[in-house]
Design an enzyme around this catalytic site. Structure first.
Site, PDB file in Angstrom:
ATOM      1  N   GLU A 115       1.243  -1.011  -5.413  1.00 45.20           N
ATOM      2  CA  GLU A 115       0.125  -0.071  -5.570  1.00 45.20           C
ATOM      3  C   GLU A 115       0.706   1.326  -5.765  1.00 45.20           C
ATOM      4  O   GLU A 115       0.688   2.169  -4.882  1.00 45.20           O
ATOM      5  CB  GLU A 115      -0.806  -0.095  -4.343  1.00 45.20           C
ATOM      6  CG  GLU A 115      -2.106   0.665  -4.572  1.00 45.20           C
ATOM      7  CD  GLU A 115      -2.287   1.952  -3.760  1.00 45.20           C
ATOM      8  OE1 GLU A 115      -3.189   2.733  -4.083  1.00 45.20           O
ATOM      9  OE2 GLU A 115      -1.521   2.169  -2.799  1.00 45.20           O
ATOM     10  N   ASP A 141       0.825  -1.204   0.000  1.00 38.68           N
ATOM     11  CA  ASP A 141       0.000   0.000   0.000  1.00 38.68           C
ATOM     12  C   ASP A 141       0.866   1.264   0.000  1.00 38.68           C
ATOM     13  O   ASP A 141       1.817   1.374   0.778  1.00 38.68           O
ATOM     14  CB  ASP A 141      -0.883  -0.012   1.256  1.00 38.68           C
ATOM     15  CG  ASP A 141      -1.801   1.182   1.315  1.00 38.68           C
ATOM     16  OD1 ASP A 141      -2.692   1.263   0.460  1.00 38.68           O
ATOM     17  OD2 ASP A 141      -1.622   2.038   2.206  1.00 38.68           O
TER      18      ASP A 141
END
Ligand code: GLC
Ligand code: GLC
Length: 648
Positions: free
Chosen positions: A328, A286
């Site tokens: 990501e 993330d």
């Protein structure tokens, strides 16, 4: 420095003192062997970032102990998977792969309930299930779970670590891999490290970026991008209790971790191995672009961010080698691809394809899509894209302005148009989207909304417009069809498969109100899944009918994907379709299997030059029929996509 000699001397020294009593003989052998293979990479990366610190080697030694503990705690079943996956390292390039991302509470509502959803996942052919962050998090606003208070504890409202492990096992039995989030750029302000920092513990204050006054934050802010300007201006938050400014790239309660401190790298590695040992096949990294800060830069995509991720990767190779990383990085396309590599992230979201599919739907033009994919689609053949259409976040228009410029498109103005179009402010737009993170100063914004609402279903249903409904369905199938066929793992975002409309309930919830992304975080209930799976139906509403047509359409494409090797490990070539409204690509694998995909983004029929077809005879896998070819060329119906396979 002679890395090879130094690293092997360093490893031997560490091994001499390393207590391996807790490991079985077999594990000790495997661990030592893996260290001998991967330590040099780890050493190089670690000393690159931390080598100038007097205690670098002390921390490196501690890190090896953390890896040893990870191996010790790894369950036998997972060790078997480690062995299997080493024999099949490119499993993620297989045509069988289909992903789905969902929130536990929106589909469960608990982990235990998800066992009952396995037949539903199987009906869609899902092989990879990304459960959105499910860790303990602050009550109230937790950025949808992305503010983690304890990586080792499941949010009590969803279940326990035991529940998660047993779900992972059940999924595994059903041929579905679990993917979890590794939220390592920040913790919540309720994490034990943050609490210790709040209590004045200097060791833990060094886990974060804290500043006594605004002087340094002000200097950084000259060059920082604001991520959530709607909740707070700037990237720092004043904490009254500590009387300090905290670096908070995202929400004020998400404290950025200080990776210039090797202790943080080690501590997070330990958390990472805990997650790996739950039994997941992949970790979604993330917000990885933000992990390294450097004065005078935008503090995104810094070289050391890459070096650190490579170091984490080396740790995984040593302690949990079957686990892969998914990047990501929702950033400039040239930066997105830099995270992709066997020794960094084997998988990556493809935000460029995602954004440009939406661009082509709005403009009915494919030049920017074609040119951008020609430039950026090709990645290392031992990695894979994760191709998606919608996710839990907003859509940011992260295309390359230079490529747009070559086509005479002004990036800034075009983004303005796309925002207007997808928020329904543009005359004639079919979309019902919601603006997100509007920046009051420069007018920037991004777009939220469900697949169906952005494709026009919401507007068409409200207007009782059957043609509009048909068009919306075609648009949804077109976008997903491209993710199934272009190469990589297609990732369904749960609720898309049922063409669910925007959920405006968040407007009634004071905790969610400021964050329009909730409009596209939509529940999929038991009655939804039962409805989708039951064969008999009568008297459907228009909306139910649309939902079913999308579900069945996706199922059909997925079935075809899984039965042809050319959808798997193959090369993609982005073609010139010769028609401004059409996008085309071909695929070829090492067995000589080929395929040509041609897609029409307009609501009018289009003809594509026969040149694209070469001399072969073609068969459309989607309709199981011959395509319509005349002297003029290949005919495509409005929004039609053809998956053409040569007939012998
Ligand atoms: C990622 C997540 C997003 C979250 C952010 C901060 O971009 O997808 O939902 O807000 O990271 O963790
Ligand atoms: C920013 C970040 C991206 C994140 C998003 C959340 O665009 O670059 O990582 O998903 O914010 O809204």
């Amino acid at each position: 420095m002679n890395y090879a000699a130094n690293s092997s001397a360093c490893l031997e020294r560490i091994l001499k003192d390393l207590d391996m009593e807790g490991l079985t003989k077999k594990d000790a052998t495997i661990f030592t062997r893996r260290l001998r293979t991967h330590f040099s990479a780890l050493f190089e990366k670690y000393t690159h970032v931390y080598g100038h610190q007097y205690d670098c080697y002390f921390h490196l030694q501690k890190l090896v102990e953390i890896l040893r503990d990870g191996v010790q705690k790894r369950k036998p079943a997972l060790k078997r998977i480690d062995v299997e996956r080493t024999k099949d390292p490119l499993w993620y390039r297989d045509e069988s792969q289909v992903g789905m991302a969902c929130y536990v509470d929106l589909m469960g509502p608990t982990l235990k309930d998800l066992h009952d959803k396995i037949p539903y996942y199987q009906a869609l052919g899902v092989t990879y299930l990304h459960l959105m962050p499910l860790y303990d998090a602050p009550k109230g606003d937790s950025d949808g779970g992305y503010a983690v208070s304890d990586y080792r504890k499941v949010n009590p409202s969803l279940g326990t670590i035991k529940d998660l492990e047993s779900l992972a096992t059940a999924l595994q039995k059903a041929g579905i891999d679990l993917v979890l989030d590794f939220v390592f750029n920040h913790t919540s302000d309720e994490h034990a490290w943050a609490k210790a920092a709040l209590a004045g513990d200097e060791q833990y204050q060094n886990y974060y970026y804290l500043f006594d006054d605004r002087s340094i934050p002000d200097q950084y802010e000259h060059t920082l991008r604001e991520i959530f300007p709607q909740v707070r201006r700037g990237s720092f938050t004043f904490n009254e209790h500590m009387d300090k400014w905290v670096w908070t790239t995202f929400n004020s309660f998400q404290w950025d971790l200080n990776y210039s401190n090797p202790e943080v790298f080690n501590a997070i590695t330990s958390e990472m191995l805990f997650l790996a040992n739950i039994g997941c096949a992949g970790l979604r990294l993330d917000a990885l672009a933000f992990i390294w800060k450097a004065m005078g830069t935008n503090c995104e995509n810094q070289d050391n961010a890459h070096v650190l991720i490579q170091a984490f990767n080396a740790c995984l190779q040593i302690a949990a080698p079957s686990v892969v990383f998914k990047s990501e990085a929702i950033v400039h396309p040239d930066e997105v691809v830099k995270y992709i590599g066997k020794d960094e992230c084997q998988l990556s979201y493809n935000p460029l394809l995602m954004a440009l599919l939406w661009n082509s739907l709005a403009t009915r033009k494919t030049r920017l899509l074609t040119r951008s994919m020609q430039k950026s689609f090709s990645i290392s053949s031992d990695c894979a894209w994760v191709n998606y259409v919608r996710c839990h976040d907003d859509i940011g228009w992260t295309f390359d302005d230079a490529v747009a410029q070559e086509l005479g498109i002004n990036g800034h103005d075009h983004r303005f148009f796309l925002n207007q179009f997808y928020t329904g402010r543009f005359d004639g737009s079919f979309a019902s989207g919601v603006p997100f993170a509007e920046n009051p100063e420069n007018g920037d914004c991004r777009v939220c909304g469900s697949l169906a609402s952005l494709c026009g279903l919401e507007g068409a249903l409200n207007a009782n417009d059957e043609k509009g409904i048909d068009d919306a369905i075609q648009r949804m199938l077109l976008l997903y069809g491209i993710t199934f066929s272009i190469g990589g793992i297609p990732l369904l975002y749960s609720s898309d498969e049922l063409a669910k409309l925007n959920d405006y309930d968040y407007l009634n919830d004071p905790i969610k109100l400021h964050d329009a992304r909730w409009v596209n975080r939509i529940a999929v209930t038991n009655s939804d899944t039962e409805f989708a799976l039951s064969a008999e139906r009568s008297a459907l509403t228009l909306q139910e009918d649309a939902s079913l047509r999308v579900f069945r359409g996706l199922q059909h494409m997925i079935d075809i994907r899984k039965t042809h090797g050319v959808f798997g490990n193959a090369q993609t070539h982005i073609e010139e379709s010769g028609n401004d409204h059409c996008f085309a690509y071909s695929r070829k694998n090492s067995d000589g299997e080929t395929m040509l995909v041609v897609c029409n983004f307009s609501e009018h029929a289009q003809v594509v030059d026969r040149g694209l077809l070469s001399d072969s005879n073609w068969h459309d896998l989607l309709t199981d029929a011959s395509p319509s070819i005349s002297d003029h060329g290949l005919l495509l119906q409005p929004f039609q996509q053809l998956w053409l396979s040569p007939t012998p």
